[in-house]
Design a protein around this motif. Structure first.
Motif, mmCIF file in Angstrom:
data_model
loop_
_atom_site.group_PDB
_atom_site.id
_atom_site.type_symbol
_atom_site.label_atom_id
_atom_site.label_comp_id
_atom_site.label_asym_id
_atom_site.label_seq_id
_atom_site.Cartn_x
_atom_site.Cartn_y
_atom_site.Cartn_z
ATOM 1 N N PRO A 86 0.854 -1.281 0.020
ATOM 2 C CA PRO A 86 0.081 -0.144 -0.097
ATOM 3 C C PRO A 86 0.932 1.048 -0.083
ATOM 4 C CG PRO A 86 -0.554 -1.659 1.753
ATOM 5 C CD PRO A 86 0.661 -1.941 1.106
ATOM 6 N N PRO A 88 -0.477 4.615 1.175
ATOM 7 C CA PRO A 88 -1.521 5.497 1.864
ATOM 8 C C PRO A 88 -0.859 6.925 2.051
ATOM 9 C CG PRO A 88 -0.448 4.271 3.532
ATOM 10 C CD PRO A 88 0.087 3.856 2.394
ATOM 11 N N HIS A 261 -8.647 2.938 -2.013
ATOM 12 C CA HIS A 261 -7.167 3.173 -1.934
ATOM 13 C C HIS A 261 -6.468 4.000 -3.035
ATOM 14 C CE1 HIS A 261 -3.098 2.467 -0.300
ATOM 15 N NE2 HIS A 261 -2.663 1.892 -1.800
ATOM 16 N N CYS A 262 -7.307 4.457 -4.076
ATOM 17 C CA CYS A 262 -6.857 5.051 -5.163
ATOM 18 C C CYS A 262 -7.149 6.332 -5.571
ATOM 19 C CB CYS A 262 -6.978 4.053 -6.501
ATOM 20 S SG CYS A 262 -6.265 2.523 -6.619
ATOM 21 N N VAL A 265 -6.823 9.105 -2.728
ATOM 22 C CA VAL A 265 -5.181 9.196 -2.165
ATOM 23 C C VAL A 265 -4.395 9.579 -3.475
ATOM 24 C CG1 VAL A 265 -3.442 7.624 -1.299
ATOM 25 C CG2 VAL A 265 -5.822 7.107 -0.528
ATOM 26 N N ASP A 331 -13.531 -4.087 0.419
ATOM 27 C CA ASP A 331 -12.531 -3.185 0.644
ATOM 28 C C ASP A 331 -12.975 -1.839 1.448
ATOM 29 O OD1 ASP A 331 -10.301 -1.638 0.815
ATOM 30 O OD2 ASP A 331 -9.889 -1.807 -1.321
ATOM 31 N N ARG A 333 -11.195 0.468 2.878
ATOM 32 C CA ARG A 333 -9.883 1.323 2.981
ATOM 33 C C ARG A 333 -10.555 2.768 2.265
ATOM 34 N NH1 ARG A 333 -5.383 -1.359 -0.636
ATOM 35 N NH2 ARG A 333 -7.196 -1.533 -1.898
ATOM 36 N N ASN A 334 -10.197 3.676 3.390
ATOM 37 C CA ASN A 334 -10.501 5.242 2.882
ATOM 38 C C ASN A 334 -12.211 5.402 2.628
ATOM 39 O OD1 ASN A 334 -9.799 7.917 2.663
ATOM 40 N ND2 ASN A 334 -9.698 7.735 0.372
#
Length: 426
Positions: A86, A88, A261-262, A265, A331, A333-334
Motif C-alpha cells: 500500500p 497511503p 485506496h486509489c 489518495v 474493501d 480502505r478510505n
C-alpha cells in the motif's frame, strides 16, 4: 509439447487486492512464485486456500502452485522482487512511504547481483529511483543500476470488477534501461492478455499512473459540485445529467462518495511532489476538497429532510446500508461512508451500520464501528443506501422502505432505485 519453465524465481510482496491475483497469475504462467506478506494470519489463511478479501476464489488458491510465507528467509534465492504494498497518505494528506521503505528493508538482505526489483505501488514520479534505489543500495551494499536493476509497472486493479481483471487491462512497464525493460516484459507478457505498453522512462510510468486516478477524481468532483449547486435549486442532478448526456461528447460521470485506496489518495501524491517543486496545484486540490466533503453534504441534506417532515434528528434512528468504498467488494480502505457515520453521530442521530460484505472485526479495528448483523423491520426514521451492493439492489426500494417507520426517508446515494423509488438522491 510443454512450454519451458520461465527462469525467474519471483517474490511478490504484499498479498492484498493487487499482489495476490498477480502471484497466482505468475504461478499459472509457470513461474516459481512466492507470495510474501508480513500479516502472518492472512498468510495462514492463504496457505489453507482462503482469501479473506474475497478477491480470488478458494478453488484458484487451492489449485495454485504459488507458495505463501510471512518468513523473510523464504525470499532467499529469488531473482525478481515485485513490490505491491500500500501507499497511503498521512492525516496531513502527505505520502506515507513507510510500507514501500519497509518492503525494501525486507528484500535487501536477499538481493543478489543481477536481481530485478519492480515497484507496482502508486507513487509520485521519482520514488522508484530516488527512494527505493538508494534505500536498497544502502541496506544491501549493492549498487542500483549496476548490480541490481529497478523497474516500475503500476497496478491497474479494480477490486470487485471481474470484467476489468488484471489480465484484461493493458499494463504499463518501465525500467532503467532497454535490456531490463525486455526482462520486465518477459515477466508480464505471459500474464497480461491485453498487452503491454513500454514507457520511455520509470518517471513517465510513475506519472502516468498517478494522473489516471487524478483525472477521474476531478471529473467526479465536477459532477459533485453540480449536485451541490442543483440541490440549492431544487433540481434532480441525475435528471440533469441524463439530459446533458444526450450530447455525444458529454462524459458519463455521476456524483458520489469518493473513497478507496486509489482515487481518494493518489492525487495527494502528485500535489505533494508539485509543491516540493514550488508549484501549488489549485484545480487538483479543489477537486479533493469537494470530494472529501460530500459525506458532510449528504448528512446535512438528510437532516434538513427529517426536520421538514417533523422528525427530530436528535435520537432519530438511521440505517446506513453499505460501508465499503465501492459496490460488491469487501474493501473499506478510505471509505467516505465513515464520514456520514461520524456526521450523523455529531447531530445526535443514532445510526446503525449494515454491510454484508464487511468483516465486523475490520470495521471495529479500523474505524471503531460495529456493524449490525441484520436491520430491524419498521425501526428507522431514515435509510441511506450508501453503496450499491447487489444485495441491496435485489431487495428493491419497497423492501428497504419496510425497514423504516411510516414516513421514513429513503436516501439513495447511488441512484439505484430511480427518482420514484427514493426521497433523496445525490
Amino acid at each position: 509439447m510443454a512450454l519451458p519453465t520461465p527462469a525467474e524465481k519471483i517474490a511478490v510482496l504484499g498479498l492484498g487486492y493487487v499482489g495476490l491475483p498477480l502471484a497466482l497469475a505468475l504461478a499459472r504462467a509457470g513461474f516459481d512464485t512466492l507470495g510474501f506478506d508480513t500479516d502472518a494470519a492472512h498468510v495462514a489463511l492463504l496457505q489453507q486456500g482462503q482469501d479473506r478479501n474475497g478477491e480470488v476464489s478458494d478453488t484458484s488458491l487451492q489449485s495454485s502452485t504459488a507458495r505463501f510465507s510471512s518468513a523473510p528467509d523464504a525470499l532467499q534465492g529469488c531473482s525478481c522482487f515485485i513490490l505491491a504494498v500500500p501507499t497511503p497518505i498521512t492525516d496531513a494528506k502527505a505520502p506515507d512511504l513507510a510500507p514501500v521503505r519497509g518492503a525494501c528493508a525486507t528484500i535487501a538482505p536477499y538481493l543478489a547481483e543481477g536481481a530485478l526489483v519492480i515497484l507496482e505501488s502508486t507513487v509520485y514520479p521519482g520514488v522508484t529511483e530516488e527512494v527505493c534505489g538508494p534505500e536498497l543500495s544502502r541496506l544491501s551494499g549493492l549498487q542500483a543500476g549496476a548490480q541490481f536493476k529497478l523497474a516500475y509497472s503500476p497496478e491497474r486493479v479494480n477490486p470487485g470488477d471481474a470484467e476489468h481483471s488484471m489480465e484484461n487491462v493493458v499494463k504499463v512497464i518501465s525500467a532503467q534501461d532497454e535490456e531490463t525493460l525486455d526482462r520486465v516484459e518477459a515477466v508480464y507478457a505471459p500474464v497480461i492478455k491485453a498487452g503491454l505498453h513500454r514507457a520511455s522512462s520509470i518517471m513517465t510510468a510513475e506519472a502516468a499512473k498517478v494522473i489516471e486516478n487524478t483525472q477521474r477524481d476531478l471529473n467526479i468532483a465536477l459532477v459533485n459540485e453540480f449536485s451541490l449547486i442543483f440541490s440549492r435549486m431544487g433540481l434532480d442532478t441525475l435528471e440533469v445529467l441524463e439530459a446533458a448526456g444526450t450530447k455525444w461528447n458529454f462524459l458519463p460521470f455521476r456524483p458520489g462518495l469518493v473513497g478507496g485506496h486509489c482515487i481518494g489518495v493518489d492525487p495527494y501524491y502528485l500535489t505533494y511532489r508539485a509543491e516540493q517543486l514550488g508549484y501549488h496545484p489549485e484545480v487538483i486540490l479543489a477537486g479533493r476538497r469537494i470530494n472529501d466533503n460530500m459525506g458532510v453534504h449528504v448528512t446535512q441534506e438528510l437532516i434538513k429532510t427529517l426536520l421538514a417532515r417533523g422528525i427530530n434528528p436528535s435520537g432519530a434512528r438511521v440505517l446506513v446500508m453499505g460501508f465499503t468504498f465501492k459496490e460488491n467488494c469487501a474493501d473499506t480502505r478510505n471509505t467516505r461512508v465513515a464520514d456520514i457515520m461520524r456526521e450523523l453521530t455529531a447531530y445526535s442521530v443514532s445510526p446503525d451500520l449494515y454491510d454484508p460484505w464487511v468483516d465486523p472485526h475490520t470495521a471495529l479495528a479500523d474505524y471503531g464501528l460495529t456493524p449490525i448483523t441484520a436491520p430491524e423491520s419498521g425501526a428507522y426514521d431514515a435509510m441511506i443506501v450508501a453503496v450499491a451492493h447487489d444485495q441491496f439492489k435485489e431487495m428493491g426500494s419497497d423492501a428497504i422502505r419496510a425497514l423504516g417507520k411510516p414516513g421514513a426517508v429513503l436516501y439513495d446515494l447511488k441512484g439505484v432505485f430511480g427518482k420514484s423509488g427514493s426521497d433523496l438522491r445525490l
